[in-house]
Write an enzyme that holds these catalytic residues in place. Structure first.
Site, PDB file in Angstrom:
ATOM      1  N   GLU A 153      10.072  -7.701  -4.175  1.00 25.54           N
ATOM      2  CA  GLU A 153       8.962  -8.492  -3.529  1.00 25.54           C
ATOM      3  C   GLU A 153       9.081 -10.202  -4.119  1.00 25.54           C
ATOM      4  O   GLU A 153       9.315 -10.355  -5.485  1.00 25.54           O
ATOM      5  CB  GLU A 153       7.551  -7.988  -3.736  1.00 25.54           C
ATOM      6  CG  GLU A 153       6.302  -8.934  -3.284  1.00 25.54           C
ATOM      7  CD  GLU A 153       5.106  -8.646  -4.063  1.00 25.54           C
ATOM      8  OE1 GLU A 153       4.937  -8.074  -5.044  1.00 25.54           O
ATOM      9  OE2 GLU A 153       4.068  -8.651  -3.059  1.00 25.54           O
TER      10      GLU A 153
ATOM     11  N   CYS B 295       5.094  -3.602  -2.159  1.00 29.23           N
ATOM     12  CA  CYS B 295       4.153  -3.759  -3.110  1.00 29.23           C
ATOM     13  C   CYS B 295       2.738  -2.924  -2.901  1.00 29.23           C
ATOM     14  O   CYS B 295       2.904  -1.665  -3.119  1.00 29.23           O
ATOM     15  CB  CYS B 295       3.738  -5.077  -3.829  1.00 29.23           C
ATOM     16  SG  CYS B 295       3.107  -4.941  -5.516  1.00 29.23           S
TER      17      CYS B 295
ATOM     18  N   LYS C  88       3.730  -8.403   4.645  1.00 29.27           N
ATOM     19  CA  LYS C  88       2.753  -7.418   4.172  1.00 29.27           C
ATOM     20  C   LYS C  88       1.397  -7.253   4.706  1.00 29.27           C
ATOM     21  O   LYS C  88       0.693  -8.188   4.778  1.00 29.27           O
ATOM     22  CB  LYS C  88       2.657  -8.124   2.509  1.00 29.27           C
ATOM     23  CG  LYS C  88       1.824  -7.238   1.452  1.00 29.27           C
ATOM     24  CD  LYS C  88       2.219  -7.723   0.014  1.00 29.27           C
ATOM     25  CE  LYS C  88       1.365  -7.054  -0.948  1.00 29.27           C
ATOM     26  NZ  LYS C  88       1.597  -7.764  -2.206  1.00 29.27           N
TER      27      LYS C  88
END
Ligand code: CDV
Length: 308
Positions: A46, A168, A123
């Site tokens: 990430e 993540c 995300k």
């Protein structure tokens, strides 16, 4: 057998002052190692191009803007795309994206063997907070610097497999894996920047953070009969430690490769996509066994509602 040799390219710390060009040079070293090891796909973390800047409270718009990429590839990342194309290696990595309209996302892209971007994910689960929080040991301002992803959880056909991505904090949410599992995903890749200490609980340290990271990914892999590759940006960034613990997980939930340190480090495994078939056609044959009539709360409700 449909084997994809996957390289998990864990990256060590990136300091605030480190340039994109210097970071890309490190990524190319890992990519070259991966090509030598026969990798078909290399997974980077990430926000791979910079330090984890959401730990910093920034008010100057020019300073904030300096962390985002307005196009991909761009001048700094072109050498990485070129080298990947030369090797015939697909890659995936995360970066901070600013769209032409000025929208900001925590994004990752996936290429095919020719260096063409074939997939983009933004995300969805942004952890942390949007205002300065004096009660935390350090800040985690993803909600300030990004908006939640607007692309859902797509999967793509690449390297003769169904692939999807998350980023993540997404790895901690079972819905993420199941959204992709319901599209037949065989390989989920993700990168992470996970502080080694909980900013709101100093007793929660490295051991527990690594355990929860493993637990989330191994469960997601097993319950969806898919490979999961999770890759850290690790080490101490400007005094702030991040966990390592990059792993490759098979569709039975076993960890088949694990990074040993917290620096730049490649882990490699030959991942047979056909190993997904048994789980997908037996215990996790969703069409036969899921009972959606009992799952309505999952999309109707966000927080806990106690029974009256
Ligand atoms: N970059 C992240 O999403 N980090 C979170 C931390 C803040 C808990 C994670 O889930 O690892």
């Amino acid at each position: 057998m449909r084997e994809i040799v996957i390289g998990g390219a864990q990256m060590g710390a990136i300091q605030t002052a480190e340039s994109r060009e210097a970071v890309v040079a490190r990524m190319i070293v890992l990519l070259d190692q991966a090509a030598k090891a026969g990798c078909d796909l290399v997974v980077f973390p990430e926000l791979a191009l910079t330090t984890f800047f959401p730990r910093w409270w920034m008010e100057d718009p020019a300073e904030v803007a300096s962390w985002y990429e307005v196009e991909m590839p761009n001048a700094a990342t072109a050498p990485l795309f070129n080298r990947a194309r030369q090797h015939g290696t697909a890659i995936t990595f995360g970066y901070a994206e600013q769209t032409p309209e000025g929208r900001k996302f925590n994004t990752s892209i996936l290429t095919d063997r020719s260096g063409q971007i074939v997939g983009k994910y933004r995300k969805v689960h942004l952890p942390g907070h949007s205002d300065y929080d004096p009660d935390r040991a350090f800040q985690h301002l993803e909600k300030r610097y990004f908006e939640p992803g607007d692309l859902g959880f797509p999967v793509w056909r690449n390297l003769d497999a169904w692939m999807g991505m998350c980023i993540c904090n997404d790895r901690r949410w079972p819905e993420v894996y199941r959204e992709m599992g319901l599209q037949g995903v065989e390989l989920i890749t993700l990168g992470y920047n996970t502080p080694s200490v909980n900013s709101q609980d100093s007793a929660e340290g490295l051991e527990q953070r690594l355990y929860h990271s493993d637990l989330s990914m191994t469960a997601g892999a097993y319950q969806n009969a898919a490979w999961v590759v999770g890759v850290a940006k690790a080490g101490v960034e400007d005094g702030h430690p991040l966990i390592g613990g990059s792993i490759i997980v098979d569709p039975n939930g076993y960890v088949v490769a694990r990074a040993a340190g917290e620096g730049d480090e490649l882990i490699v495994h030959g991942c047979d996509m056909d190993l997904c078939t048994f789980g997908k056609t037996t215990i996790f044959d969703f069409a036969r066994h899921r009972r959606t009539e009992h799952y309505s709360r999952i999309t109707a409700q966000t927080g806990v509602v106690l029974p009256e």
